[in-house]
Design a protein around this motif. Structure first.
Motif, PDB file in Angstrom:
ATOM      1  N   LEU A 122       0.860  -1.175   0.000  1.00  0.00           N
ATOM      2  CA  LEU A 122       0.000   0.000   0.000  1.00  0.00           C
ATOM      3  C   LEU A 122       0.895   1.224   0.000  1.00  0.00           C
ATOM      4  O   LEU A 122       1.716   1.401   0.907  1.00  0.00           O
ATOM      5  CB  LEU A 122      -0.915   0.003   1.224  1.00  0.00           C
ATOM      6  CG  LEU A 122      -1.861   1.191   1.359  1.00  0.00           C
ATOM      7  CD1 LEU A 122      -2.864   1.199   0.208  1.00  0.00           C
ATOM      8  CD2 LEU A 122      -2.601   1.153   2.690  1.00  0.00           C
ATOM      9  N   GLN A 123       0.757   2.071  -1.017  1.00  0.00           N
ATOM     10  CA  GLN A 123       1.603   3.248  -1.165  1.00  0.00           C
ATOM     11  C   GLN A 123       0.774   4.512  -0.961  1.00  0.00           C
ATOM     12  O   GLN A 123      -0.350   4.612  -1.457  1.00  0.00           O
ATOM     13  CB  GLN A 123       2.265   3.265  -2.544  1.00  0.00           C
ATOM     14  CG  GLN A 123       3.233   2.110  -2.774  1.00  0.00           C
ATOM     15  CD  GLN A 123       3.831   2.128  -4.167  1.00  0.00           C
ATOM     16  OE1 GLN A 123       3.183   2.540  -5.117  1.00  0.00           O
ATOM     17  NE2 GLN A 123       5.058   1.663  -4.284  1.00  0.00           N
ATOM     18  N   LEU A 124       1.344   5.456  -0.235  1.00  0.00           N
ATOM     19  CA  LEU A 124       0.672   6.721   0.041  1.00  0.00           C
ATOM     20  C   LEU A 124       1.615   7.875  -0.268  1.00  0.00           C
ATOM     21  O   LEU A 124       2.783   7.865   0.127  1.00  0.00           O
ATOM     22  CB  LEU A 124       0.244   6.785   1.518  1.00  0.00           C
ATOM     23  CG  LEU A 124      -0.299   8.128   1.992  1.00  0.00           C
ATOM     24  CD1 LEU A 124      -1.669   8.403   1.364  1.00  0.00           C
ATOM     25  CD2 LEU A 124      -0.396   8.178   3.507  1.00  0.00           C
ATOM     26  N   LYS A 125       1.097   8.858  -0.994  1.00  0.00           N
ATOM     27  CA  LYS A 125       1.854  10.067  -1.296  1.00  0.00           C
ATOM     28  C   LYS A 125       0.980  11.260  -0.963  1.00  0.00           C
ATOM     29  O   LYS A 125      -0.101  11.425  -1.540  1.00  0.00           O
ATOM     30  CB  LYS A 125       2.273  10.095  -2.769  1.00  0.00           C
ATOM     31  CG  LYS A 125       3.189  11.275  -3.127  1.00  0.00           C
ATOM     32  CD  LYS A 125       3.616  11.194  -4.581  1.00  0.00           C
ATOM     33  CE  LYS A 125       4.553  12.338  -4.932  1.00  0.00           C
ATOM     34  NZ  LYS A 125       4.990  12.275  -6.366  1.00  0.00           N
ATOM     35  N   ALA A 126       1.418  12.071  -0.015  1.00  0.00           N
ATOM     36  CA  ALA A 126       0.614  13.203   0.449  1.00  0.00           C
ATOM     37  C   ALA A 126       1.467  14.465   0.491  1.00  0.00           C
ATOM     38  O   ALA A 126       2.675  14.413   0.712  1.00  0.00           O
ATOM     39  CB  ALA A 126       0.031  12.911   1.825  1.00  0.00           C
ATOM     40  N   THR A 135       6.023  10.375   1.479  1.00  0.00           N
ATOM     41  CA  THR A 135       5.753   9.114   0.793  1.00  0.00           C
ATOM     42  C   THR A 135       5.897   7.965   1.790  1.00  0.00           C
ATOM     43  O   THR A 135       6.902   7.863   2.491  1.00  0.00           O
ATOM     44  CB  THR A 135       6.719   8.898  -0.382  1.00  0.00           C
ATOM     45  OG1 THR A 135       6.603  10.000  -1.287  1.00  0.00           O
ATOM     46  CG2 THR A 135       6.391   7.618  -1.129  1.00  0.00           C
ATOM     47  N   LYS A 136       4.892   7.137   1.852  1.00  0.00           N
ATOM     48  CA  LYS A 136       4.889   5.996   2.759  1.00  0.00           C
ATOM     49  C   LYS A 136       4.569   4.723   1.977  1.00  0.00           C
ATOM     50  O   LYS A 136       3.880   4.762   0.962  1.00  0.00           O
ATOM     51  CB  LYS A 136       3.848   6.179   3.863  1.00  0.00           C
ATOM     52  CG  LYS A 136       4.084   7.380   4.776  1.00  0.00           C
ATOM     53  CD  LYS A 136       5.224   7.139   5.730  1.00  0.00           C
ATOM     54  CE  LYS A 136       5.325   8.293   6.724  1.00  0.00           C
ATOM     55  NZ  LYS A 136       6.426   8.076   7.699  1.00  0.00           N
ATOM     56  N   GLU A 137       5.085   3.606   2.477  1.00  0.00           N
ATOM     57  CA  GLU A 137       4.815   2.316   1.841  1.00  0.00           C
ATOM     58  C   GLU A 137       4.761   1.237   2.910  1.00  0.00           C
ATOM     59  O   GLU A 137       5.632   1.156   3.776  1.00  0.00           O
ATOM     60  CB  GLU A 137       5.896   1.990   0.813  1.00  0.00           C
ATOM     61  CG  GLU A 137       5.658   0.687   0.069  1.00  0.00           C
ATOM     62  CD  GLU A 137       6.732   0.418  -0.973  1.00  0.00           C
ATOM     63  OE1 GLU A 137       6.566   0.831  -2.122  1.00  0.00           O
ATOM     64  OE2 GLU A 137       7.756  -0.207  -0.587  1.00  0.00           O
ATOM     65  N   TRP A 138       3.710   0.417   2.851  1.00  0.00           N
ATOM     66  CA  TRP A 138       3.549  -0.665   3.821  1.00  0.00           C
ATOM     67  C   TRP A 138       3.204  -1.961   3.101  1.00  0.00           C
ATOM     68  O   TRP A 138       2.375  -1.960   2.175  1.00  0.00           O
ATOM     69  CB  TRP A 138       2.413  -0.347   4.806  1.00  0.00           C
ATOM     70  CG  TRP A 138       2.574   0.911   5.584  1.00  0.00           C
ATOM     71  CD1 TRP A 138       3.268   1.092   6.744  1.00  0.00           C
ATOM     72  CD2 TRP A 138       2.000   2.191   5.270  1.00  0.00           C
ATOM     73  NE1 TRP A 138       3.163   2.389   7.176  1.00  0.00           N
ATOM     74  CE2 TRP A 138       2.392   3.091   6.288  1.00  0.00           C
ATOM     75  CE3 TRP A 138       1.195   2.660   4.231  1.00  0.00           C
ATOM     76  CZ2 TRP A 138       2.008   4.417   6.291  1.00  0.00           C
ATOM     77  CZ3 TRP A 138       0.818   3.994   4.226  1.00  0.00           C
ATOM     78  CH2 TRP A 138       1.214   4.858   5.248  1.00  0.00           C
ATOM     79  N   LEU A 163      -4.300   5.948   9.123  1.00  0.00           N
ATOM     80  CA  LEU A 163      -4.747   5.288   7.896  1.00  0.00           C
ATOM     81  C   LEU A 163      -5.201   3.880   8.241  1.00  0.00           C
ATOM     82  O   LEU A 163      -4.455   3.110   8.830  1.00  0.00           O
ATOM     83  CB  LEU A 163      -3.618   5.243   6.869  1.00  0.00           C
ATOM     84  CG  LEU A 163      -3.928   4.571   5.528  1.00  0.00           C
ATOM     85  CD1 LEU A 163      -5.004   5.347   4.779  1.00  0.00           C
ATOM     86  CD2 LEU A 163      -2.665   4.477   4.672  1.00  0.00           C
TER      87      LEU A 163
END
Length: 229
Positions: A122-126, A135-138, A163
């Protein structure tokens, strides 16, 4: 101590552990066939109880060789039986904890050093108010038939955010649905650097492809490909 060893390394315990192991593998096969590989991974192969089962089975098989003095008494059939299962368990452990799955896409006569992993992320870019990008990645395990236990807390600027996955829809497909109160939308296919892409533009939106820009009634720039109703 002798009583514990007698129970832990007994043939009855070995038989029970191997029976549970065989049932778990058979059950995982049915789950994978009916609900997909990811569901089988979550419920069986990557579960804590299955790891404990493998650990206990390994301890039982290794300890049994010494408890029954298999090497000293030259019980070679027993030694081979135990060693065969021990090798299987070691291989399963290496696959579980030290390996990863993926696929190579290599055309004939070409080379590649890129592997597409089978794991799901799951990638998040805010972007915060100051324009700072986070940028986060789990890694996540998604299945419509298992509980989604994903929840992460992180900071964005001066804000603390949470999240959480609420639901998972397999094989989801984005599509346009007519709405009398909605805005005009145009959908088209373009070639961007030789790559075929499906593009959706709402009214007054623009998109850049390589060296040119396309707009749906969004600008009067003469260098922009304009789409009008």
């Amino acid at each position: 101590m002798k009583k514990i060893s007698a129970i832990l390394f007994s043939m009855l315990t070995t038989s029970c552990l191997l029976l549970v192991f065989a049932i778990a593998i058979a059950y995982a096969t049915f789950i994978e066939n009916d609900y997909g590989t990811q569901t089988a991974q979550i419920l069986i192969y990557r579960s804590t109880w299955f790891e404990i089962l493998l650990l206990l089975t390994g301890i039982n098989l290794v300890g049994g060789l010494f408890y029954y003095k298999a090497f000293k008494l030259k019980r070679w059939s027993m030694v081979l039986f135990h060693l065969a299962f021990i090798i299987i368990l070691v291989g399963a452990g290496i696959t579980r904890f030290f390996s990863y799955e993926g696929s190579f896409h290599i055309r004939e006569g070409e080379q590649s050093n890129q592997l597409i992993t089978s794991d799901t992320y799951l990638q998040l870019k805010a972007t915060d108010e100051d324009g700072n990008v986070t940028t986060k990645e789990w890694p996540v395990e998604l299945s419509p038939y298992t509980y989604l236990n994903f929840e992460e807390n992180f900071s964005l600027g001066n804000e603390s955010l949470s999240l959480k996955l609420k639901d998972y829809v397999p094989a989801g497909e984005a599509r346009l649905v007519a709405d009398e109160t909605g805005k005009p939308i145009v959908e088209l296919i373009v070639l961007d650097g030789g790559i075929r892409k499906s593009v959706t533009l709402a009214q007054n939106e623009s998109a850049v492809f390589g060296n040119f820009q396309m707009s749906f009634e969004g600008t009067d720039d003469p260098n922009t490909v304009m789409i009008k109703r």
